[in-house]
Motif scaffolding. Structure first.
Motif, PDB file in Angstrom:
ATOM      1  N   MET A 105      40.254  34.014  41.011  1.00 59.28           N
ATOM      2  CA  MET A 105      39.358  35.098  41.521  1.00 59.28           C
ATOM      3  C   MET A 105      39.845  36.428  41.329  1.00 59.28           C
ATOM      4  SD  MET A 105      39.902  33.830  45.581  1.00 59.28           S
ATOM      5  CE  MET A 105      38.471  34.685  46.206  1.00 59.28           C
ATOM      6  N   ILE A 106      38.915  37.201  41.772  1.00 57.73           N
ATOM      7  CA  ILE A 106      39.409  38.680  41.654  1.00 57.73           C
ATOM      8  C   ILE A 106      39.315  39.326  42.974  1.00 57.73           C
ATOM      9  CG2 ILE A 106      36.942  39.759  41.507  1.00 57.73           C
ATOM     10  CD1 ILE A 106      38.261  41.647  39.206  1.00 57.73           C
ATOM     11  N   ILE A 107      40.780  40.031  43.435  1.00 54.93           N
ATOM     12  CA  ILE A 107      41.047  40.292  44.554  1.00 54.93           C
ATOM     13  C   ILE A 107      41.597  41.942  44.214  1.00 54.93           C
ATOM     14  CG2 ILE A 107      42.429  40.231  46.609  1.00 54.93           C
ATOM     15  CD1 ILE A 107      42.532  37.273  46.099  1.00 54.93           C
ATOM     16  N   GLU A 108      40.794  42.803  45.065  1.00 54.06           N
ATOM     17  CA  GLU A 108      41.041  44.218  44.888  1.00 54.06           C
ATOM     18  C   GLU A 108      41.453  44.441  43.511  1.00 54.06           C
ATOM     19  OE1 GLU A 108      44.497  45.126  47.493  1.00 54.06           O
ATOM     20  OE2 GLU A 108      43.362  44.593  48.923  1.00 54.06           O
ATOM     21  N   ASN A 109      40.572  44.246  42.651  1.00 54.88           N
ATOM     22  CA  ASN A 109      40.447  44.659  40.926  1.00 54.88           C
ATOM     23  C   ASN A 109      41.502  43.959  40.102  1.00 54.88           C
ATOM     24  OD1 ASN A 109      38.153  46.189  41.224  1.00 54.88           O
ATOM     25  ND2 ASN A 109      39.664  47.989  41.952  1.00 54.88           N
ATOM     26  N   SER A 110      42.176  42.987  40.639  1.00 59.09           N
ATOM     27  CA  SER A 110      43.231  42.088  39.989  1.00 59.09           C
ATOM     28  C   SER A 110      42.714  40.550  39.983  1.00 59.09           C
ATOM     29  CB  SER A 110      44.476  42.250  40.503  1.00 59.09           C
ATOM     30  OG  SER A 110      45.098  43.694  40.541  1.00 59.09           O
ATOM     31  N   TRP A 111      43.142  39.968  38.834  1.00 57.96           N
ATOM     32  CA  TRP A 111      42.575  38.604  38.820  1.00 57.96           C
ATOM     33  C   TRP A 111      44.064  37.532  39.174  1.00 57.96           C
ATOM     34  CZ3 TRP A 111      38.457  36.139  37.725  1.00 57.96           C
ATOM     35  CH2 TRP A 111      37.393  37.001  37.187  1.00 57.96           C
ATOM     36  N   VAL A 112      43.832  36.705  40.277  1.00 57.26           N
ATOM     37  CA  VAL A 112      44.777  35.973  40.960  1.00 57.26           C
ATOM     38  C   VAL A 112      44.363  34.554  40.667  1.00 57.26           C
ATOM     39  CG1 VAL A 112      46.009  35.552  43.061  1.00 57.26           C
ATOM     40  CG2 VAL A 112      45.155  37.714  42.502  1.00 57.26           C
ATOM     41  N   GLY A 113      45.348  33.781  40.258  1.00 55.14           N
ATOM     42  CA  GLY A 113      45.074  32.337  40.177  1.00 55.14           C
ATOM     43  C   GLY A 113      45.699  31.720  39.007  1.00 55.14           C
ATOM     44  N   SER A 114      45.305  30.699  38.784  1.00 57.03           N
ATOM     45  CA  SER A 114      46.033  29.669  37.647  1.00 57.03           C
ATOM     46  C   SER A 114      45.321  29.690  36.289  1.00 57.03           C
ATOM     47  CB  SER A 114      46.211  28.217  38.030  1.00 57.03           C
ATOM     48  OG  SER A 114      44.953  27.716  38.354  1.00 57.03           O
ATOM     49  N   LEU A 115      44.046  30.305  36.436  1.00 52.21           N
ATOM     50  CA  LEU A 115      43.043  30.384  35.095  1.00 52.21           C
ATOM     51  C   LEU A 115      43.177  31.560  34.637  1.00 52.21           C
ATOM     52  CD1 LEU A 115      41.295  28.855  33.135  1.00 52.21           C
ATOM     53  CD2 LEU A 115      39.478  29.177  34.713  1.00 52.21           C
ATOM     54  N   MET A 116      43.988  31.869  33.704  1.00 51.35           N
ATOM     55  CA  MET A 116      44.125  33.504  33.130  1.00 51.35           C
ATOM     56  C   MET A 116      43.459  33.549  31.779  1.00 51.35           C
ATOM     57  SD  MET A 116      45.038  35.176  35.403  1.00 51.35           S
ATOM     58  CE  MET A 116      45.406  34.964  37.066  1.00 51.35           C
ATOM     59  N   GLU A 117      43.039  32.302  31.248  1.00 44.49           N
ATOM     60  CA  GLU A 117      42.716  32.438  29.817  1.00 44.49           C
ATOM     61  C   GLU A 117      41.624  31.245  29.765  1.00 44.49           C
ATOM     62  OE1 GLU A 117      45.548  33.352  26.663  1.00 44.49           O
ATOM     63  OE2 GLU A 117      44.656  31.590  25.481  1.00 44.49           O
ATOM     64  N   LEU A 118      40.444  31.804  28.967  1.00 48.31           N
ATOM     65  CA  LEU A 118      39.469  30.463  28.736  1.00 48.31           C
ATOM     66  C   LEU A 118      39.596  29.943  27.531  1.00 48.31           C
ATOM     67  CD1 LEU A 118      36.203  32.589  29.907  1.00 48.31           C
ATOM     68  CD2 LEU A 118      37.700  30.974  31.070  1.00 48.31           C
ATOM     69  N   SER A 119      38.921  28.791  27.151  1.00 52.65           N
ATOM     70  CA  SER A 119      38.863  27.896  26.105  1.00 52.65           C
ATOM     71  C   SER A 119      37.502  27.575  25.860  1.00 52.65           C
ATOM     72  CB  SER A 119      39.621  26.642  26.527  1.00 52.65           C
ATOM     73  OG  SER A 119      39.400  25.684  25.545  1.00 52.65           O
ATOM     74  N   ASP A 120      37.025  27.542  24.361  1.00 57.54           N
ATOM     75  CA  ASP A 120      35.822  27.209  24.024  1.00 57.54           C
ATOM     76  C   ASP A 120      35.766  25.548  24.052  1.00 57.54           C
ATOM     77  OD1 ASP A 120      37.507  26.181  21.794  1.00 57.54           O
ATOM     78  OD2 ASP A 120      36.604  27.331  20.371  1.00 57.54           O
ATOM     79  N   GLN A 121      36.575  25.005  24.596  1.00 59.39           N
ATOM     80  CA  GLN A 121      36.629  23.461  24.857  1.00 59.39           C
ATOM     81  C   GLN A 121      36.334  22.857  26.198  1.00 59.39           C
ATOM     82  OE1 GLN A 121      40.052  21.284  23.389  1.00 59.39           O
ATOM     83  NE2 GLN A 121      39.477  21.939  21.136  1.00 59.39           N
ATOM     84  N   GLN A 122      36.384  24.125  27.220  1.00 55.21           N
ATOM     85  CA  GLN A 122      36.370  23.810  28.666  1.00 55.21           C
ATOM     86  C   GLN A 122      34.784  24.251  29.355  1.00 55.21           C
ATOM     87  OE1 GLN A 122      38.554  22.065  30.299  1.00 55.21           O
ATOM     88  NE2 GLN A 122      39.478  21.816  28.435  1.00 55.21           N
ATOM     89  N   GLY A 123      34.373  23.776  30.236  1.00 58.21           N
ATOM     90  CA  GLY A 123      33.279  24.166  31.063  1.00 58.21           C
ATOM     91  C   GLY A 123      33.867  25.039  32.248  1.00 58.21           C
ATOM     92  N   TYR A 124      33.112  25.546  33.037  1.00 55.16           N
ATOM     93  CA  TYR A 124      33.567  26.511  33.776  1.00 55.16           C
ATOM     94  C   TYR A 124      32.469  26.920  34.993  1.00 55.16           C
ATOM     95  CZ  TYR A 124      37.239  27.695  30.573  1.00 55.16           C
ATOM     96  OH  TYR A 124      38.230  27.770  29.646  1.00 55.16           O
ATOM     97  N   TRP A 125      32.823  26.978  36.080  1.00 52.51           N
ATOM     98  CA  TRP A 125      31.861  27.493  37.149  1.00 52.51           C
ATOM     99  C   TRP A 125      32.034  28.932  37.640  1.00 52.51           C
ATOM    100  CZ3 TRP A 125      27.892  24.950  39.289  1.00 52.51           C
ATOM    101  CH2 TRP A 125      27.703  23.580  39.112  1.00 52.51           C
ATOM    102  N   ILE A 126      31.160  29.852  37.346  1.00 55.01           N
ATOM    103  CA  ILE A 126      31.507  31.138  37.612  1.00 55.01           C
ATOM    104  C   ILE A 126      30.378  31.691  38.775  1.00 55.01           C
ATOM    105  CG2 ILE A 126      30.866  33.305  36.737  1.00 55.01           C
ATOM    106  CD1 ILE A 126      31.315  32.623  33.848  1.00 55.01           C
ATOM    107  N   THR A 127      31.277  32.062  39.865  1.00 56.51           N
ATOM    108  CA  THR A 127      30.561  32.523  41.026  1.00 56.51           C
ATOM    109  C   THR A 127      30.442  33.935  41.010  1.00 56.51           C
ATOM    110  OG1 THR A 127      31.918  30.663  42.172  1.00 56.51           O
ATOM    111  CG2 THR A 127      30.818  32.138  43.455  1.00 56.51           C
ATOM    112  N   MET A 128      29.130  34.381  41.504  1.00 54.58           N
ATOM    113  CA  MET A 128      29.061  35.748  41.362  1.00 54.58           C
ATOM    114  C   MET A 128      28.323  36.146  42.844  1.00 54.58           C
ATOM    115  SD  MET A 128      29.156  36.258  38.149  1.00 54.58           S
ATOM    116  CE  MET A 128      28.292  38.017  38.229  1.00 54.58           C
ATOM    117  N   HIS A 129      28.512  37.600  43.121  1.00 53.59           N
ATOM    118  CA  HIS A 129      27.952  38.174  44.423  1.00 53.59           C
ATOM    119  C   HIS A 129      26.555  38.388  44.236  1.00 53.59           C
ATOM    120  CE1 HIS A 129      31.647  38.953  46.328  1.00 53.59           C
ATOM    121  NE2 HIS A 129      32.107  39.728  45.469  1.00 53.59           N
TER     122      HIS A 129
END
Length: 163
Positions: A77-101
């Motif tokens: 997740m993005i906290i104070e303009n920085s990405w924090v967490g374990s998912l730092m790179e995307l793959s074209d083999q995976q699906g994702y849930w993106i959560t928006m304001h």
């Protein structure tokens, strides 16, 4: 198709001479993706990604409006303009849930994709991508040998997944 010349420009070409190339680079097609993301959670995949697959690069044009992203292998997740967490790179083999304001459009340009992508699936739920820029019927996209193992899916479509 354009092929770059990897040889040093100081080497002249001579008739009947032998030259050895360490590599030959072909240019790749690029795909522009404009993905409308709704307020809240959005299930997506990317059939084509840029060379720099870091989340901070891919989501740079909408990061002010994002809450975070999660996949089968982690989340950030993005906290104070920085990405924090374990998912730092995307793959074209995976699906994702993106959560928006709020609703927004993600625009990226990606490199070529493999329409014959092979997935190693495990028993239970799998959050995978869809390797095509077009919607196809399940019978065309899933081998007949395993088609009966999929439930509740009629069509698969790029970016938005199953319908």
């Amino acid at each position: 198709t354009y092929y770059s010349n990897p040889l040093d420009n100081n080497i002249g070409w001579h008739n009947f001479a032998f030259y050895y190339l360490d590599y030959l680079q072909a240019s790749a097609n690029q795909y522009s993706i404009n993905l409308l993301l709704n307020n809240g959670s959005n299930l997506v995949s990317f059939y084509s990604l840029p060379e720099d697959k870091l989340v901070e690069n891919i989501f740079s044009n909408i990061s002010d409006n994002m809450i975070g992203i999660s996949g089968a292998a982690g989340a950030s997740m993005i906290i104070e303009n920085s990405w924090v967490g374990s998912l730092m790179e995307l793959s074209d083999q995976q699906g994702y849930w993106i959560t928006m304001h709020t609703s927004d459009t993600l625009s990226i340009t990606g490199d070529t994709f493999d329409p014959y992508q092979v997935y190693n699936l495990h028993t239970g739920y799998n959050l995978i991508s869809f390797p095509s820029e077009k919607t196809i019927d399940l019978s065309e996209g899933i081998p007949d040998l395993v088609e009966d193992s999929f439930y509740g899916v009629n069509k698969v479509s790029p970016i938005n997944g199953f319908c």
